[in-house]
Enzyme design. Structure first.
Site, mmCIF file in Angstrom:
data_model
loop_
_atom_site.group_PDB
_atom_site.id
_atom_site.type_symbol
_atom_site.label_atom_id
_atom_site.label_comp_id
_atom_site.label_asym_id
_atom_site.label_seq_id
_atom_site.Cartn_x
_atom_site.Cartn_y
_atom_site.Cartn_z
ATOM 1 N N LYS A 59 0.841 -1.200 0.000
ATOM 2 C CA LYS A 59 0.000 0.000 0.000
ATOM 3 C C LYS A 59 0.878 1.253 0.000
ATOM 4 C CE LYS A 59 -3.541 2.207 2.818
ATOM 5 N NZ LYS A 59 -4.447 2.078 3.966
ATOM 6 N N GLU A 86 10.603 -4.828 4.434
ATOM 7 C CA GLU A 86 10.676 -6.234 3.987
ATOM 8 C C GLU A 86 10.379 -6.346 2.499
ATOM 9 O OE1 GLU A 86 9.049 -5.051 6.596
ATOM 10 O OE2 GLU A 86 9.046 -6.451 8.285
ATOM 11 N N GLY A 92 -4.891 -1.997 5.100
ATOM 12 C CA GLY A 92 -4.098 -3.109 4.573
ATOM 13 C C GLY A 92 -4.732 -4.465 4.833
ATOM 14 N N ARG A 93 -5.206 -4.667 6.073
ATOM 15 C CA ARG A 93 -5.744 -5.993 6.417
ATOM 16 C C ARG A 93 -7.157 -6.208 5.883
ATOM 17 N NH1 ARG A 93 -4.508 -2.738 10.541
ATOM 18 N NH2 ARG A 93 -6.108 -1.970 11.969
ATOM 19 N N GLU A 130 -4.584 -6.856 14.996
ATOM 20 C CA GLU A 130 -4.093 -5.525 14.600
ATOM 21 C C GLU A 130 -5.233 -4.506 14.683
ATOM 22 O OE1 GLU A 130 -2.385 -4.533 10.561
ATOM 23 O OE2 GLU A 130 -0.475 -4.723 11.591
ATOM 24 N N HIS A 137 -4.342 -33.622 17.917
ATOM 25 C CA HIS A 137 -3.198 -34.435 18.339
ATOM 26 C C HIS A 137 -2.077 -33.560 18.877
ATOM 27 C CE1 HIS A 137 -5.153 -37.941 16.596
ATOM 28 N NE2 HIS A 137 -5.615 -37.053 15.733
ATOM 29 N N LYS A 143 9.606 -0.911 14.451
ATOM 30 C CA LYS A 143 10.162 -0.612 13.121
ATOM 31 C C LYS A 143 11.194 0.506 13.234
ATOM 32 C CE LYS A 143 5.958 -1.498 10.404
ATOM 33 N NZ LYS A 143 5.013 -0.921 9.457
HETATM 34 O O1 F6P Z 1 3.345 -3.280 9.865
HETATM 35 C C1 F6P Z 1 1.985 -3.222 9.760
HETATM 36 C C2 F6P Z 1 1.486 -2.895 8.373
HETATM 37 O O2 F6P Z 1 1.372 -1.528 8.236
HETATM 38 C C3 F6P Z 1 0.157 -3.588 8.119
HETATM 39 O O3 F6P Z 1 -0.908 -2.912 8.665
HETATM 40 C C4 F6P Z 1 0.160 -3.684 6.639
HETATM 41 O O4 F6P Z 1 -0.796 -4.607 6.172
HETATM 42 C C5 F6P Z 1 1.591 -4.103 6.392
HETATM 43 O O5 F6P Z 1 2.343 -3.366 7.347
HETATM 44 C C6 F6P Z 1 2.119 -3.888 4.999
HETATM 45 O O6 F6P Z 1 2.053 -2.558 4.605
HETATM 46 P P1 F6P Z 1 2.235 -2.154 3.080
HETATM 47 O O7 F6P Z 1 1.117 -2.761 2.301
HETATM 48 O O8 F6P Z 1 2.182 -0.658 3.080
HETATM 49 O O9 F6P Z 1 3.570 -2.667 2.608
#
Ligand code: F6P
Length: 553
Positions: free
Chosen positions: A215, A221, A276-277, A362, A393, A521
């Site tokens: 987003k 990452e 995002g979620r 979240e 199990h 972060k």
């Molecule tokens: O670290 C949390 C977060 O902001 C989530 O809410 C989000 O889904 C994820 O990181 C990834 O964010 P982006 O889509 O901006 O890379």
């Protein structure tokens, strides 16, 4: 720039939920419960029609909530609590596009992503994007999109994390029987290079396309994995001017995507009115559409829309997400539950608990109410789980005999995804047996009698019987789907999205921000510098310094 925090107009109570008449009434009902100690199983013997009274269907999903620690009186009070929390107005506010994400001054309009209408501006851009996705899907399925050596794309790797990974990965996995033949999708999220490396191991760079899903396009990452993907292509002989053939992006940040080298025609929009979620319905769902076909992706949206209609229009007493939210609140705040287990009895849904962890935790892991005052009741709970029967199990022992109260959602599918009817019936039998065992348990008397019948001595019976007692009275919901299809999956996901929102309304918190993830972060930036510095680290606390110095290369 400071953020203006608006007071949401729809909350009719200035005071905390715990001061409402319904909350007070629930407190005194709880007092009576503690004395009377009713058992769920007894509710069934007293009320043979309990299943009819405590179950409902919506959007093709049946919710059986009869195996819960609630009487009709408690349910009535819980519904009054929802009314007094302004639930109806809050639901309307979301659908009307009000700025319900008040700490970020944004609407939360994921429902517009699956609206069949093209009336509002949001709906219009959504449908234009769906058309853009459809063209892209067709270009890949026809083989028109080719890699650097002119061969059609065969593998798609989604690079994203959190909401830009979990929803698409879970949906793609859940819809395994619907996968197209010409393409496989893969999902890479972790900054650990092992994740990308293991995914790339068997793939051909010349026929692999990366979808960079972010987003913000600023997520560490995702950016590092995207760079590593580019390096992989270059090292395989892809020249700079052919790189764009291997990348698409989904983002609100077109500028950064273009700067990375993604062709503007391959950039799909996102909007800040989608969290995002809550974004798998947008172009963040591109790998789902590629993996199961656009028709099935549209069916996923239809299923979610059917649940939206239910949530928007059903009275609170018959509103599935609202009832589930009330039950969660009841267990967390009145009966002391700290966690909730999600147990899908469907292997294809095995990523569902992980998806729900982000959606629920979240969204509901907050300590401030929307107006900035402190939450004086318990926030959302710890969500965990895995696919049945595997859990039986492993951790089910604790569900049955541990000292924690863990309300459980069972998710079962009537028709198998494969043809093996017998095995599937065993799966269902085990699912229903678990909720029954959790409710009924066993008594010391019955275990003692059984051991005596087996001829054990009185001393052996006295020692062994307590170990065999299962306290029972453990609550569960069962969600029953006829079949796991794009439609039913869409409805299931939307059900939990709305359950989470309804719970946030009760808690008077903002379900759509996530300020808590920021600190870690930020701190990692300086720790990374220290880890890669030449000199010994002395800048932090003794523990952090020591860890850094031990890990420095
Ligand atoms: O670290 C949390 C977060 O902001 C989530 O809410 C989000 O889904 C994820 O990181 C990834 O964010 P982006 O889509 O901006 O890379």
């Amino acid at each position: 720039m400071g953020i203006r925090v608006s007071q949401p107009a729809y909350i009719p109570i200035a005071d905390a939920l715990s001061t409402t008449p319904a909350w007070q009434a629930l407190q005194s009902a709880l007092h009576h419960l503690k004395i009377a100690k009713p058992r769920i199983a007894n509710y069934f013997s007293q009320h043979p029609d309990r299943f009819e009274k405590f179950s409902l269907s919506a959007a093709g999903i049946l919710l059986d909530y009869s195996k819960n620690q609630i009487s009709e009186e408690i349910r009535t009070l819980l519904i009054q609590l929802a009314e007094q929390a302004g639930m109806q107005q809050a639901i309307a506010a979301m659908f009307n596009g009000e700025l319900i994400n008040n700490s970020e001054q944004r609407a939360a309009l994921h429902v517009s992503l699956r609206s069949p209408h093209k009336v509002t501006v949001c709906e219009q851009v959504v449908h234009a994007t769906l058309n853009q996705m459809e063209t892209f899907v067709q270009q890949l399925s026809s083989g028109e999109r080719q890699g650097f050596d002119g061969k059609p794309i065969k593998d798609v790797i989604n690079i994203g994390i959190g909401g830009s990974d979990l929803g698409p990965a879970m949906s793609y996995q859940s819809l395994a029987p619907f996968h197209v033949e010409h393409l496989r999708c893969h999902f890479v999220s972790n900054v650990d290079p092992a994740h990308l490396a293991s995914t790339l191991q068997t793939l051909n760079p010349a026929t692999t396309l990366f979808v960079i899903a972010s987003k913000t396009f600023t997520t560490l990452e995702t950016n590092l994995n995207a760079q590593a993907a580019r390096a992989w292509l270059i090292s395989a002989g892809c020249v700079e001017q052919n790189l764009a053939r291997h990348f698409a992006a989904v983002t609100t940040n077109t500028e950064l995507a273009v700067a990375f080298g993604i062709a503007p025609a391959n950039i799909f929009p996102m909007w800040n009115w989608v969290g995002g979620r809550y974004s798998l319905w947008s172009a963040i769902g591109l790998p789902i559409a590629l993996g199961v076909g656009m028709e099935n992706f549209r069916a996923l949206l239809r299923g979610a829309h059917a649940m939206d209609e239910h949530f928007h229009n059903a009275p609170l007493a018959h509103n599935m997400p609202v009832l589930m939210a009330l039950l969660s609140l009841w267990y967390c705040n009145f009966l002391g539950a700290e966690s909730q287990a999600i147990l899908p009895y469907a292997q294809n849904l095995h990523l569902f608990p992980a998806f729900l962890q982000q959606l629920d935790m979240e969204s509901l892991g907050k300590q401030a109410r929307k107006d900035g005052t402190s939450l004086d009741i318990t926030s959302g709970s710890i969500v965990w789980g895995s696919a049945g029967t595997n859990g039986q199990h492993s951790f089910h022992q604790l569900l049955h005999q541990g000292t924690h109260l863990i309300p459980t959602d069972f998710i079962a599918v009537v028709e198998s995804a494969t043809d093996n009817g017998q095995q599937h019936q065993h799966l269902l039998a085990n699912c229903f047996a678990q909720s029954q065992a959790l409710m009924d348990g066993t008594t010391l008397e019955s275990e003692t009698a059984q051991l005596r019948m087996q001829g054990l001595s009185e001393q052996e019976v006295a020692t062994l019987a307590p170990h065999k007692v299962i306290p029972g009275n453990r609550p569960s919901n069962t969600l029953l789907l006829k079949k796991l299809t794009p439609e039913s999956l869409g409805a299931l996901i939307a059900l939990y999205e709305h359950k989470v929102y309804a719970q946030s309304v009760l808690l008077q918190i903002n379900a759509f921000d996530q300020w808590g993830v920021q600190l870690g972060k930020d701190l990692s930036v300086n720790i990374y510098k220290a880890l890669t510095a030449v000199e010994q680290c002395t800048a932090f606390d003794a523990s952090t310094n020591a860890l850094i110095n031990l890990a420095r290369v």
